[in-house]
Design an enzyme around this catalytic site. Structure first.
Site, mmCIF file in Angstrom:
data_model
loop_
_atom_site.group_PDB
_atom_site.id
_atom_site.type_symbol
_atom_site.label_atom_id
_atom_site.label_comp_id
_atom_site.label_asym_id
_atom_site.label_seq_id
_atom_site.Cartn_x
_atom_site.Cartn_y
_atom_site.Cartn_z
ATOM 1 C CB SER A 49 -8.950 -0.676 4.897
ATOM 2 O OG SER A 49 -8.454 -1.555 5.890
ATOM 3 C CG ASP A 84 -8.190 2.744 1.138
ATOM 4 O OD1 ASP A 84 -8.529 3.387 0.129
ATOM 5 O OD2 ASP A 84 -7.528 1.679 1.080
ATOM 6 C CD GLU A 135 -13.760 2.804 -6.152
ATOM 7 O OE1 GLU A 135 -13.125 2.924 -5.088
ATOM 8 O OE2 GLU A 135 -13.991 1.720 -6.701
ATOM 9 N N GLY A 178 -4.062 -5.638 -4.800
ATOM 10 C CA GLY A 178 -3.276 -6.862 -4.618
ATOM 11 C C GLY A 178 -2.372 -7.106 -5.814
ATOM 12 C CG HIS A 207 -7.883 2.981 -5.302
ATOM 13 N ND1 HIS A 207 -8.239 2.651 -4.013
ATOM 14 C CD2 HIS A 207 -8.298 4.258 -5.483
ATOM 15 C CE1 HIS A 207 -8.842 3.676 -3.456
ATOM 16 N NE2 HIS A 207 -8.903 4.671 -4.327
ATOM 17 N N GLY A 209 -1.780 0.353 -6.410
ATOM 18 C CA GLY A 209 -0.443 0.763 -6.853
ATOM 19 C C GLY A 209 0.595 -0.355 -6.849
ATOM 20 C CG ASN A 231 -2.702 -2.232 1.903
ATOM 21 O OD1 ASN A 231 -1.881 -2.283 2.813
ATOM 22 N ND2 ASN A 231 -3.882 -2.802 1.984
HETATM 23 P P1 13P Z 1 -2.577 -2.421 -3.364
HETATM 24 O O1 13P Z 1 -2.795 -3.233 -2.129
HETATM 25 O O2 13P Z 1 -2.748 -3.207 -4.605
HETATM 26 O O3 13P Z 1 -1.293 -1.670 -3.319
HETATM 27 O O4 13P Z 1 -3.759 -1.338 -3.403
HETATM 28 C C1 13P Z 1 -3.895 -0.394 -2.379
HETATM 29 C C2 13P Z 1 -5.132 0.400 -2.520
HETATM 30 O O5 13P Z 1 -5.567 0.732 -3.604
HETATM 31 C C3 13P Z 1 -5.823 0.823 -1.293
HETATM 32 O O6 13P Z 1 -7.012 1.471 -1.567
#
Ligand code: 13P
Length: 288
Positions: A49, A84, A135, A178, A207, A209, A231
């Site tokens: 990011s 990202d 996106e 998140g 995204h 996940g 993430n």
């Molecule tokens: P999470 O932090 O919910 O796993 O999402 C990660 C993400 O989509 C990064 O672009």
């Protein structure tokens, strides 16, 4: 050598599995993800990011670190280094620094502006052999303590952006970054199906996940998702393992304060999380 994400995602889409994008925050993160990908013979995408880019002293530092690791750790599986949620300027910086893939997140612009900017960046990325993710429909998440609801993308807008020649397309289908709130309504498979029908072979990106139930992940893959971003889940497992080490007082015994010891349980926990995801996404053994 870093590779574009295009080929690995086209193979994933055709083979009905997904490649994981795991966001990196530092050396331990990167090493854990790369070693796990190599052990499982899985292709992998390292996500950065803009915030993490700043934290790690800029994109050039990251490119140096990742390229060094690919060589020193003898990584043979395909690895893409991907920006990202990039801004227009962030994308240009990553092109210059030697990333192999970028995401331009123009979802907050009116669609015409998103299209115009995405188009410009596709031309630049293509000239460098890099892949580009666009996106449509913003992906919610926690901002200032408020969890925004995941928006659903307009399938026709998705088709417009896909037709520009992007390598992969992130579309909001009720997913958020998140942890998911208790009252989350789940992914909108109706939206995903409509997008998939209109965009054909385009690898779709999911995204947020972290925390999506396994059956929903599998269904999303069956409907055309070929890249899944994770993430928060690595952050949570790193933090839990580190907490356990400290709470057990291990940093106070012997040389337990040595960062190479103190950060080891967290690094191992990241490996376990990445392994679990690669198995769930079906990318194990797909490196060739
Ligand atoms: P999470 O932090 O919910 O796993 O999402 C990660 C993400 O989509 C990064 O672009």
């Amino acid at each position: 050598m870093l590779v574009s994400a295009k080929e690995m995602l086209e193979k994933a889409k055709a083979g009905k599995y997904a490649v994981g994008q795991f966001n990196i925050n530092n050396l331990e993160w990167t090493k854990s993800i790369l070693l796990t990908a190599e052990e499982l013979k899985s292709p992998v995408i390292l996500g950065v990011s803009e915030g993490a880019g700043k934290y790690m002293c800029g994109y050039k530092t990251i490119v140096g670190m990742v390229n060094g690791m690919l060589e020193e750790l003898k990584i043979t599986v395909p690895v893409a280094l991907h920006l990202d949620h990039g801004s227009y300027d962030g994308c240009l910086k990553c092109v210059e620094a030697g990333f192999s893939s970028i995401m331009f997140d123009g979802s907050h612009y009116p669609i015409e502006e998103n299209i115009a900017k995405t188009k410009e960046l596709i031309a630049i990325a293509e000239s460098k052999g890099m892949s580009l993710e666009a996106e449509v429909g913003s992906i919610g998440g926690e901002e200032d303590g408020v969890v925004g609801k995941g928006e659903c993308a307009d399938p026709n807008e998705c088709k417009m952006i896909a037709d520009l020649g992007v390598s992969m397309l992130a579309a909001g289908i009720g997913n958020i970054h998140g942890k998911y709130p208790e009252n989350w309504e789940g992914l909108s498979f109706e939206t995903l199906e409509a997008i998939s029908k209109l965009t054909g072979d385009m690898p779709l990106v999911l995204h947020g996940g972290t925390g999506i139930p396994e059956d929903m992940i599998k269904k999303a893959i069956s409907l055309g998702v070929a890249k899944i971003n994770v993430n928060t889940e690595c952050q949570l497992s790193f933090a839990a393992a580190t907490r356990e080490y400290i709470e057990a007082g291990k940093d106070l015994s012997g040389k337990g304060f040595d960062p190479r010891k103190l950060l080891a349980p967290g690094a191992e926990a990241i490996k376990a999380t990445v392994k679990e995801k690669m198995e769930l996404f079906g990318s194990v053994g797909k490196a060739n």
